[in-house]
Design a protein around this motif. Structure first.
Motif, PDB file in Angstrom:
ATOM      1  N   ILE A   5       1.932  12.979   5.225  1.00  0.00           N
ATOM      2  CA  ILE A   5       2.459  11.523   5.019  1.00  0.00           C
ATOM      3  C   ILE A   5       3.307  11.899   3.654  1.00  0.00           C
ATOM      4  O   ILE A   5       3.165  12.453   2.789  1.00  0.00           O
ATOM      5  CB  ILE A   5       1.393  10.553   4.769  1.00  0.00           C
ATOM      6  N   THR A   6       4.426  11.183   4.203  1.00  0.00           N
ATOM      7  CA  THR A   6       5.481  11.631   2.731  1.00  0.00           C
ATOM      8  C   THR A   6       6.012  10.520   2.255  1.00  0.00           C
ATOM      9  O   THR A   6       6.939  10.267   1.361  1.00  0.00           O
ATOM     10  CB  THR A   6       6.699  12.141   3.799  1.00  0.00           C
ATOM     11  N   ARG A   7       5.461   9.092   2.546  1.00  0.00           N
ATOM     12  CA  ARG A   7       5.914   7.926   1.744  1.00  0.00           C
ATOM     13  C   ARG A   7       5.014   6.615   2.447  1.00  0.00           C
ATOM     14  O   ARG A   7       4.600   6.546   3.575  1.00  0.00           O
ATOM     15  CB  ARG A   7       7.266   7.521   1.751  1.00  0.00           C
ATOM     16  N   LEU A   8       4.779   5.731   1.371  1.00  0.00           N
ATOM     17  CA  LEU A   8       3.746   4.457   1.748  1.00  0.00           C
ATOM     18  C   LEU A   8       4.742   3.259   1.655  1.00  0.00           C
ATOM     19  O   LEU A   8       5.664   3.430   0.682  1.00  0.00           O
ATOM     20  CB  LEU A   8       2.501   4.552   0.995  1.00  0.00           C
ATOM     21  N   ARG A   9       4.599   2.258   2.115  1.00  0.00           N
ATOM     22  CA  ARG A   9       5.231   0.854   1.891  1.00  0.00           C
ATOM     23  C   ARG A   9       4.019  -0.334   2.081  1.00  0.00           C
ATOM     24  O   ARG A   9       3.167   0.015   3.048  1.00  0.00           O
ATOM     25  CB  ARG A   9       6.366   0.728   2.936  1.00  0.00           C
ATOM     26  N   PHE A  10       4.125  -1.085   1.075  1.00  0.00           N
ATOM     27  CA  PHE A  10       3.109  -2.266   1.163  1.00  0.00           C
ATOM     28  C   PHE A  10       3.859  -3.504   1.168  1.00  0.00           C
ATOM     29  O   PHE A  10       4.845  -3.768   0.199  1.00  0.00           O
ATOM     30  CB  PHE A  10       2.110  -2.050  -0.136  1.00  0.00           C
ATOM     31  N   ASP A  11       3.835  -4.348   2.080  1.00  0.00           N
ATOM     32  CA  ASP A  11       4.026  -5.530   2.189  1.00  0.00           C
ATOM     33  C   ASP A  11       3.081  -6.621   1.665  1.00  0.00           C
ATOM     34  O   ASP A  11       2.103  -6.614   2.434  1.00  0.00           O
ATOM     35  CB  ASP A  11       4.943  -6.212   3.434  1.00  0.00           C
TER      36      ASP A  11
END
Length: 562
Positions: A446-452
């Motif tokens: 896993i190389t990045r996360l995004r939270f909306d």
């Protein structure tokens, strides 16, 4: 005279900015442009070109020697083995060295209406060495104890004519064997604006080496800390190449594999390359290698921003072995207690600095988004993520949160790699358990996360986010992974930061710390150390000193909430 000299490119524009704005002007061009003036008034020109007489300050521990130049704002200008004068830092112009430089809005930044025409569209950019007109930064304080170096300066705005930045830079430098540890701090005191600008890439730091160190190596694969083959990048001049350094380090070495490593734990996105004829050239010659770890950062008008990194002299194998011996390992543990943890926003902003134990995200947009820094952890190591947040969302249909993940082999975000979940918008802190392992697309590195935090929002809607973590209490267990190794002569000292429970979204509760050990890192069960259990965190730094056993062992700290 100064208009001719303004053709130089910015100090520390080095890496990232040169990648965007073009490479530096050759010294030969400057010499040709200045030659009539040099013949007419050589003394004046030389004073202007050199900015100030060099006043250097050094540390030497018998293994390595490091030096700063107080005539260049205290930037690092010297690094070599002890006992020799083979400096590996490039000082060809003021765009080199190892120095602090930061970027923010507005762009263009020209409050005094005296911007250098060459840099008329330049953003806010204080520089440690000096400005494009060769006005040096002012050193405000300097101490050298023989064990550590400290320097504080008032930087100059690169694109402006003799305009000090409304901020200060500080550096603390120490030596341990062949390793230089540097901690930097930016303290902003801007009066020109209180606006929160979008995050910008920061070079943390920009490192320039001599031309003999031209072979660029790093681990850029999807199995970090497993000893897999390194990547030897091709010689690429500005614009520099970018890669995911999943072990958080890179090195420039000579033909024998000896050189300088740069390690910034947790930084995964790196820039680097080489400019000029490879394999030759010293500190005052144009050929140069470049390495820079990057983070995207929001720099508020009143922020105190800090970071640390290491410089390692040695063979490529020794550099990597030193990195492997450090306690840091990639994971997912983002606590927004005192800083943003390198997260930034799209179509959103927060309430500004200081954070007061959480980031408060303004949700008044069509798609408010939080973006994590680049990371590098195995999906199997983080099967679940826990998110602690308090929401106010007036419209029920908008109370949907969504977490996205990017994998090493699939750049970017997509609906297929995401998880939606309902939000309880009662303005109370709640912990959301997200079972990511239940998704077939959650696999690999896993190389990045995004939270909306919501699908959209209106005026007054917000999300207070305390942490996003692989731990159900928001603190990784064991804390910081492997914490220490005891020697055969007995005893171990483990120093680590503790967390205040209220700050981490656990109001009315308390974090407790237990010291554990085992004789083999890979085998056996962890055991508690008598007398080192139920220790209370104090939102500071705690040291466990255990001299009760002379058995070599591996130690860690386990965290729990009362």
């Amino acid at each position: 005279m100064v208009k001719i000299m303004s053709g130089l490119h910015p100090p520390c524009a080095g890496g990232r900015m040169k990648a965007l704005w073009g490479s530096s002007t050759p010294r030969a061009y400057l010499n040709r442009a200045l030659s009539p003036l040099i013949r007419a008034m050589p003394g004046l020109i030389m004073v202007a070109a050199r900015c100030a007489f060099a006043v250097e300050s050094y540390l030497d521990n018998g293994v390595v020697k490091v030096g700063i130049d107080l005539g260049k704002g205290g930037s690092i200008t010297y690094l070599s083995k002890s006992g020799i004068t083979d400096n590996v830092i490039n000082n060809y112009d003021l765009g080199r060295q190892i120095q602090q430089s930061y970027y923010s809005g507005p762009q263009p930044y020209n409050p005094s209406n005296n911007a250098n025409p060459t840099w008329a569209n330049w953003p806010w950019n204080p520089i440690q060495t000096g400005d494009s007109y060769y006005h040096p930064s002012l050193v405000l304080a300097h101490t050298n104890t023989g064990q550590s170096l400290y320097v504080k300066c008032r930087p100059m705005q690169w694109a402006l004519n003799n305009v000090p930045g409304e901020c200060t830079f500080e550096s603390w430098i120490t030596l341990n064997g062949n390793v230089v540890t540097v901690s930097n701090r930016l303290v902003n005191q801007r009066t020109d604006t209180t606006q929160q600008f979008t995050g910008r890439d920061q070079e943390l730091p920009a490192v320039y080496t001599i031309g003999r160190l031209y072979r660029l190596f790093s681990y850029a694969g999807d199995a970090p800390f497993t000893g897999r083959a390194l990547t030897n990048f091709p010689i690429v001049p500005p614009p520099w190449q970018s890669w995911r350094a999943t072990e958080s380090w890179a090195a420039l070495v000579d033909t024998n594999g000896w050189g300088l490593g740069v390690y910034h734990p947790g930084a995964v996105r790196f820039l680097g390359g080489f400019a000029g004829p490879p394999g030759s050239g010293g500190p005052n010659n144009d050929p140069t290698g470049y390495i820079s770890p990057l983070h995207t950062e929001i720099l508020d008008y009143n922020i105190e921003y800090t970071y640390s990194y290491q410089l390692i002299l040695g063979t490529l194998q020794a550099i990597r072995a030193w990195v492997y011996a450090q306690p840091y390992r990639p994971g997912a543990d983002f606590r927004f207690c005192t800083d943003r943890q390198h997260w930034s926003y799209l179509q959103a902003s927060d309430s500004g600095w200081p954070l007061n134990g959480r980031v408060r995200i303004n949700l008044q947009s069509s798609d408010p988004t939080m973006l994590s820094p680049m990371c590098a952890y195995e999906a199997t190591q983080v099967p679940k993520l826990y998110l602690r947040a308090a929401h106010r969302i007036a419209t029920p249909s908008r109370r949907i949160g969504q977490l996205f993940w990017e994998t090493f082999n699939d750049n970017g975000f997509s609906e297929a790699r995401s998880l939606r979940f309902p939000i309880i918008a009662d303005q109370q802190f709640r912990t959301y358990e997200l079972n990511l392992a239940g998704s077939n697309s959650y696999s690999g590195l896993i190389t990045r996360l995004r939270f909306d935090p919501a699908t959209s929002g209106q005026a007054g809607d917000y999300a207070d986010v305390a942490w996003i973590s692989s731990s159900p209490i928001g603190v990784n267990e064991p804390s910081r992974g492997l914490m220490g190794i005891a020697h055969t002569d007995g005893g171990v000292a483990i120093r680590f930061p503790t967390v205040n429970a209220a700050c981490a979204g656990h109001e009315g509760q308390q974090f407790l710390y237990d010291l554990e050990w085992r004789t083999n890192l890979a085998l056996g069960s962890w055991q508690g150390v008598p007398g080192f259990t139920n220790l209370v965190g104090d939102n500071g730094t705690k040291t466990f000193t255990n001299g009760a056993t002379d058995t070599p062992g591996f130690y860690r700290v386990k965290v729990r909430v009362e």
